[in-house]
Design an enzyme around this catalytic site. Sequence first.
Site, PDB file in Angstrom:
ATOM      1  N   TYR A 161     -24.192   2.587 -21.381  1.00 23.49           N
ATOM      2  CA  TYR A 161     -23.514   3.852 -21.670  1.00 23.49           C
ATOM      3  C   TYR A 161     -22.698   4.599 -20.733  1.00 23.49           C
ATOM      4  O   TYR A 161     -22.657   5.905 -20.663  1.00 23.49           O
ATOM      5  CB  TYR A 161     -25.000   4.960 -21.925  1.00 23.49           C
ATOM      6  N   SER A 162     -21.892   3.662 -20.220  1.00 22.17           N
ATOM      7  CA  SER A 162     -21.295   4.273 -19.180  1.00 22.17           C
ATOM      8  C   SER A 162     -19.884   4.938 -19.664  1.00 22.17           C
ATOM      9  O   SER A 162     -18.991   4.224 -20.296  1.00 22.17           O
ATOM     10  CB  SER A 162     -20.565   3.065 -18.107  1.00 22.17           C
ATOM     11  N   ASN A 163     -19.784   6.304 -19.459  1.00 25.37           N
ATOM     12  CA  ASN A 163     -18.552   7.046 -19.683  1.00 25.37           C
ATOM     13  C   ASN A 163     -17.249   6.493 -18.993  1.00 25.37           C
ATOM     14  O   ASN A 163     -16.167   6.825 -19.038  1.00 25.37           O
ATOM     15  CB  ASN A 163     -18.650   8.630 -19.333  1.00 25.37           C
TER      16      ASN A 163
ATOM     17  N   LEU B 241     -16.901   3.413 -18.052  1.00 28.17           N
ATOM     18  CA  LEU B 241     -16.099   2.173 -18.629  1.00 28.17           C
ATOM     19  C   LEU B 241     -15.098   2.694 -19.616  1.00 28.17           C
ATOM     20  O   LEU B 241     -13.912   2.165 -19.745  1.00 28.17           O
ATOM     21  CB  LEU B 241     -17.425   1.267 -19.369  1.00 28.17           C
TER      22      LEU B 241
END
Length: 270
Positions: free
Chosen positions: A61-63, A65
């Site tokens: 869920y990495s913003n 990335l």
Amino acid sequence: MDLRLPSPLERLDEPGLTIYLKRDDLIHPDFPGNKWRKLKYNLVAAREAGKRTLLTFGGAYSNHLRATAAAGHHFGFETIGIVRGAEHTPLNPVLARARELGMTLAYLDRAAYRRKAEERLRETYGDFFLIPEGGANRYALRGCAELVEEIDRDFDLLCFSSGTGATLAGAATALRPHQRALGFSALKGDFLAGEVRRLQAGYGHETGNWSIDDRFHFGGFAKRPRPLLEFVDDFHRRHGIALDPVYEGKMMYALLNGAVEPGTSLVAVL
Ligand SMILES: Cc1ncc(COP(=O)(O)O)c(C=O)c1O
């Protein structure tokens, strides 16, 4: 690409406390919060080094990335995202957007992810500019320092919700002598101060004008206990601002629940 910079500064009145919100959440939908500030000088460095590919890391869920994918899309870099854990299909909205923006996604199990063997990655992906997880490096600190210069009114305290501590670490280097920075840790544990010191040392600018409050993590990263969610809902109803419960909600909860002296002249960064 339209970036809303400087980001707006909005006044928020609460009983006993006036807070100015630095609305970095409005900079760009693909670069929420500090994401643009962290990437900006990474992109400059990658270009100066003649690199054509950006490689970075993150959870599913990495913003960060997604933002790196967007940066590649807008500025002409190939992007590779190394995702922690196994692949789940269909992709969640964050990873789906990253792929839509052209990112090549690859998955590493947790043990391999922890090692993040750069040599192996170079054997697989060739030459790339490496951006660490969360974008936290000295280029990020330089970009985050710029948010301070955008604030066109005086204040005593600049508040952050902190994960890697990079935004606080960078911004603290740009404060004036009477000003301090305060980071509310979104993670459980007391490692963050060490991280901020390490990041500032890597940037070549160590300061003693900041502190970390680790009382408001609500059980740990991405935990969503009911009091936090109720606070976020209530804040939305009263102010029309949808705080994310992972970071922003914890900081605003802390500020409205006695974390700072009433009457402190403060700016909180969203
Ligand atoms: C909205 C928001 N606030 C705060 C943070 C944490 O910032 P830092 O990792 O620089 O401490 C993040 C993630 O980077 C974020 O997305």
